[in-house]
Design a protein around this motif. Structure first.
Motif, PDB file in Angstrom:
ATOM      1  N   LEU A 156      45.169 -20.447 -46.703  1.00  0.00           N
ATOM      2  CA  LEU A 156      44.456 -21.607 -47.249  1.00  0.00           C
ATOM      3  C   LEU A 156      43.788 -21.153 -48.540  1.00  0.00           C
ATOM      4  N   LEU A 173      47.742 -25.113 -48.891  1.00  0.00           N
ATOM      5  CA  LEU A 173      47.978 -24.453 -47.614  1.00  0.00           C
ATOM      6  C   LEU A 173      49.421 -23.956 -47.611  1.00  0.00           C
ATOM      7  N   TRP A 175      52.526 -21.697 -45.805  1.00  0.00           N
ATOM      8  CA  TRP A 175      53.108 -21.111 -44.587  1.00  0.00           C
ATOM      9  C   TRP A 175      54.324 -20.290 -45.003  1.00  0.00           C
ATOM     10  N   LEU A 190      49.697 -27.523 -37.111  1.00  0.00           N
ATOM     11  CA  LEU A 190      48.642 -26.894 -37.893  1.00  0.00           C
ATOM     12  C   LEU A 190      47.268 -27.383 -37.447  1.00  0.00           C
ATOM     13  N   VAL A 192      43.484 -27.156 -39.272  1.00  0.00           N
ATOM     14  CA  VAL A 192      42.733 -26.738 -40.458  1.00  0.00           C
ATOM     15  C   VAL A 192      41.316 -27.290 -40.325  1.00  0.00           C
ATOM     16  N   ILE A 217      49.542 -31.902 -38.865  1.00  0.00           N
ATOM     17  CA  ILE A 217      48.203 -31.332 -38.748  1.00  0.00           C
ATOM     18  C   ILE A 217      47.470 -32.078 -37.646  1.00  0.00           C
ATOM     19  N   ALA A 262      42.201 -21.384 -40.655  1.00  0.00           N
ATOM     20  CA  ALA A 262      43.319 -22.282 -40.378  1.00  0.00           C
ATOM     21  C   ALA A 262      44.337 -21.557 -39.504  1.00  0.00           C
ATOM     22  N   SER A 263      45.010 -22.297 -38.636  1.00  0.00           N
ATOM     23  CA  SER A 263      45.966 -21.678 -37.715  1.00  0.00           C
ATOM     24  C   SER A 263      47.194 -22.562 -37.565  1.00  0.00           C
ATOM     25  N   GLU A 291      47.630 -17.161 -38.144  1.00  0.00           N
ATOM     26  CA  GLU A 291      46.231 -17.490 -38.412  1.00  0.00           C
ATOM     27  C   GLU A 291      45.788 -16.902 -39.736  1.00  0.00           C
ATOM     28  N   ASP A 292      44.960 -17.670 -40.440  1.00  0.00           N
ATOM     29  CA  ASP A 292      44.383 -17.236 -41.702  1.00  0.00           C
ATOM     30  C   ASP A 292      43.021 -16.578 -41.450  1.00  0.00           C
TER      31      ASP A 292
END
Length: 612
Positions: A156, A173, A175, A190, A192, A217, A262-263, A291-292
Motif C-alpha cells: 500500500l 495498492l 499485488w 483484500l 485494507v 475488497i 493491508a492483507s 500482508e503488508d
C-alpha cells in the motif's frame, strides 16, 4: 357380549380420530411455537476470510419484520448483510372441512470476519416481534491461521510527507504475483483498513480504460469490486505480474492515523483435472495469505498566515481561470453575462468560486453584483460558472482581472491566479422622457351632481384634442301632461304610420343602447392602461419608421420601459448586436437593412403581446 365388543370398537375409532386431529394441529405451523436456529458454512475457517452465517426464525407473523439482536464478538467483526423472508400457504380438506395454514420464515444473513486465530464464540441471537421471541444457541468456530506466501507481496503506497486537509492524492495498492503462478490463483480477497476510515477520508475512483482485472475488497458494508491494471516487473531476480489498484484520497480532518496492514487471501490450486474438452479445473486448493506492513498517515490543517481573500478551500498543484463576456458594448445598467472557466488538476470538480469582489476584483461602485452563491458545472475536465453583472456608470472600461487562490502542498504556500481583463465600452443609458412614462389618470366620479349653469369640464392633461363629455339637461323642455284625447290620437305624421319605418326606429334604438354600453365599458377602463397601450403602439410605429440601427434600438428600449416587464433574452441579444454595430466605425449612421428591420418588428410585436 357382542354388544360390549361393539362399544369398545366405536370408542377406539373415536379415539383414533381425535388423536389424528390433535396430531394435525400440532404439525400445523400456526400451532408451532416460535423457534430460531443458527448455522454456519462448512470449514475450515481462517483469519481474514469471511464466514457466512444464517439465522432461521420460524413461527412469527408475516409483518412486521422481527428484530434480531446479538452481542458483538470479541475477536472479530459481525455484519448483517441481508434479510430474506418467505411465506407459503397450504389448504387441507378433512371430512369435508377445509382448513388453511400459513408458514412464515425469516432468514437473516450474516458475515463474520475473524481477526485472530483460535476458537471464537458467536451468539446467541435473540429474535423478537410483538411480544413473541425466540433465541438461538451459541456457535463455536475454530479459526485457523493461513500460511503467509513468501513469493507474493502486497504494497500500500502512501505519500511520504504529511497531507493537508482537502488535498487530493493518489493511493496505490500493488499485488505482486510470480509469473509462474499465473492461472493458479483464484478468489483473491483484500482487506485494507485505510479504506474503512470513511470518517476521516473520502475516496474517488476514476475510470481507467486500461484496467484489465477486478479486485474484491471486503468492507464493513460488504464486498466492493474495483478495477485494476496489470504490468510486468522484475523482483528478487524473478519476473512478476503487478496488479495495481489506484484510488484518490482526500483527508477530511486532521490527525495522526495508525493504519493496520493491508492483507490479501487467495486460493492456490495444487491439483487439477481435465474436462472432456481438455479444460483444466482445480480440484484441490490451499489458501495463502499476503500482508503488508502497518503504516502511519499524518494529516495537517491549512495555515492561517497568508491566506488570500479569494481562497475557498481548494488544495492542489495549480489552476487557471478564464473569463469571457457575452458583449463588449453596453449601456449603463445592461446585463453582462460572464462565463468563468476554472481549469486545473482533478480536484477542480469540487472547487468553489470565490466572491467576485475578492482580491481587487469587481468593485461594487462600478458593478452591480449578485449576492447569491454561484453554482458551477464540471464538464470535460473544467468547471464552468456563469454570472450576470451590470455596469453602473460610463467610467467602466473593462472587467478587471478576477482572482482564484489555492494552497499548493508541495510549495507549502498559497498561490493565486488571475484572469485576463475584458475590455468594455459603456455608454449612457437611454433616457426616457416624460412622454414615455405612463401615469395613472384619476377617474372622474360618476355620481357627480350636474350643474346646468356650469360648462362641462375637460381633463387639463388630455391635451387640446380631448373631447368634452356631453351633459344631459332638461332646461326648456315642455314637461306638461296633456289630457286632450284627440291630440293624443292624432297621428304625428304620415311617415310614422308606416310599419317598416317603425321597425327601423326600434332598430336604431337598440343600436343606440348597444353603443351606449360600449361607451360605458370604455369609460370604465383604466385610463393608465389605455395610455400605456397607446404609447406602446406609438413606439411600435417608431420601430416601423426607423431608418437607422440607433433609432430602432432606441424605440425598442422605450417599449421595454413603457411595458414595465423584464427584458427578454432574445431582445437583449438583439440590442447587444445593435450597440456593437452602432459603435463600429460609421455605425451611428448605418442604415437599418431589411433582415434587421424584420427582427426588430418581430421583437416589438412580442413586447406588445406580452404587455397586453
Amino acid at each position: 357380549m357382542r354388544t360390549r365388543l361393539s362399544l369398545n370398537t366405536d370408542s377406539m375409532r373415536w379415539m383414533l380420530l381425535l388423536a389424528l386431529i390433535v396430531a394435525i394441529q400440532l404439525a400445523s405451523p400456526l400451532a408451532a411455537a416460535q423457534q430460531a436456529r443458527l448455522r454456519a458454512e462448512e470449514g475450515p475457517h481462517f483469519v481474514g476470510v469471511p464466514v457466512h452465517l444464517q439465522v432461521i426464525a420460524e413461527g412469527f407473523d408475516e409483518t412486521p419484520q422481527p428484530r434480531i439482536e446479538v452481542a458483538d464478538p470479541l475477536q472479530g467483526r459481525l455484519e448483517l448483510t441481508g434479510v430474506n423472508p418467505s411465506v407459503s400457504t397450504s389448504i387441507q380438506i378433512i371430512n369435508g372441512r377445509m382448513s388453511q395454514s400459513k408458514w412464515v420464515q425469516f432468514a437473516f444473513e450474516y458475515q463474520y470476519l475473524a481477526q485472530t486465530p483460535g476458537e471464537q464464540v458467536i451468539g446467541p441471537f435473540r429474535i423478537t416481534q410483538n411480544g413473541k421471541q425466540a433465541s438461538t444457541g451459541k456457535l463455536r468456530l475454530v479459526i485457523g491461521e493461513i500460511p503467509v506466501s513468501s513469493r507474493q507481496r502486497l504494497r500500500l503506497i502512501l505519500p511520504k510527507s504529511p497531507l493537508i486537509v482537502g488535498q487530493r492524492v493518489p493511493v496505490r495498492l500493488e499485488w505482486w504475483v510470480p509469473a509462474d503462478l499465473r492461472g493458479t490463483l483464484f478468489n483473491p480477497r483484500l482487506a485494507v483498513p485505510l479504506f474503512e476510515r470513511l470518517d476521516a477520508f473520502r475516496f474517488h475512483d476514476p475510470e481507467d480504460p486500461t484496467a484489465d482485472i477486478v479486485l474484491t475488497i471486503d468492507t464493513a458494508s460488504g464486498p466492493v469490486e474495483l478495477a485494476a491494471t496489470t504490468h510486468s516487473e522484475l523482483w528478487n531476480g524473478e519476473q512478476n505480474l503487478v496488479h495495481t489498484l489506484t484510488r484518490r484520497l482526500t483527508p477530511l480532518r486532521t490527525g495522526e492515523y495508525e493504519l493496520a496492514p493491508a492483507s490479501l487471501v487467495v486460493d492456490e490450486a495444487i491439483r487439477w483435472r481435465r474436462t472432456l474438452f481438455g479444460e483444466r479445473i482445480p480440484t484441490r486448493a490451499r489458501k495463502r495469505r499476503v500482508e503488508d506492513e502497518p503504516q502511519t498517515l499524518i494529516v495537517q490543517d491549512l495555515p492561517q498566515a497568508g491566506r488570500p481573500e479569494s481562497f475557498t478551500g481548494t488544495v492542489g498543484p495549480g489552476y487557471r481561470l478564464e473569463v469571457a463576456a457575452d458583449r463588449s458594448v453596453v449601456q449603463v445598467g445592461d446585463p453582462i453575462r460572464l462565463t468563468l472557466i476554472l481549469r486545473g488538476d482533478a480536484a477542480v470538480e469540487t472547487a468553489v468560486l470565490p466572491p467576485l469582489t475578492a482580491d481587487s476584483g469587481l468593485s461594487p461602485q462600478d458593478f452591480r453584483i449578485p449576492n447569491e452563491k454561484i453554482a458551477g458545472v464540471y464538464t470535460d475536465g473544467a468547471k464552468r460558472f456563469e454570472v450576470t453583472v451590470r455596469a453602473l456608470h460610463e467610467g467602466v472600461t473593462a472587467i478587471p482581472p478576477l482572482a482564484f487562490s489555492w494552497y499548493d502542498p508541495e510549495r507549502r504556500e498559497y498561490q493565486t491566479t488571475r484572469s485576463q481583463p475584458v475590455a468594455l465600452s459603456v455608454r449612457p443609458a437611454q433616457v426616457i422622457s416624460a412622454e414615455d412614462v405612463v401615469s395613472a389618470v384619476p377617474e372622474e366620479p360618476r355620481d357627480r351632481t350636474l350643474d346646468p349653469e356650469r360648462e362641462p369640464t375637460t381633463n387639463p392633461e388630455a391635451g387640446p384634442k380631448a373631447r368634452q363629455r356631453p351633459v344631459f339637461s332638461l332646461t326648456g323642455a315642455d314637461l306638461a301632461i296633456t289630457t286632450d284625447i284627440d291630440a293624443l290620437l292624432e297621428p304625428s305624421g304620415s311617415l310614422l304610420t308606416s310599419v317598416g319605418v317603425q321597425a327601423v326606429a326600434y332598430g336604431l334604438g337598440l343600436l343606440v343602447i348597444l353603443l351606449a354600453l360600449l361607451a360605458r365599458r370604455r369609460a370604465q377602463a383604466d385610463p393608465a392602461e389605455l395610455a400605456r397601450t397607446k404609447a406602446l403602439r406609438t413606439h411600435r410605429a417608431a420601430v416601423t419608421e426607423a431608418r437607422s440601427i440607433t433609432e430602432a434600438s432606441a424605440a425598442l428600449r422605450r417599449m421595454v420601459a413603457t411595458a414595465g416587464i423584464p427584458l427578454p433574452s432574445d431582445l437583449d441579444h438583439f440590442l447587444a448586436e445593435c450597440d456593437a454595430l452602432a459603435y463600429a466605425p460609421g455605425g451611428a449612421s448605418r442604415t437599418l437593412d431589411e433582415p434587421m428591420r424584420a427582427r426588430a418588428l418581430l421583437l416589438a410585436d412580442q413586447l406588445l403581446k406580452e404587455a397586453n
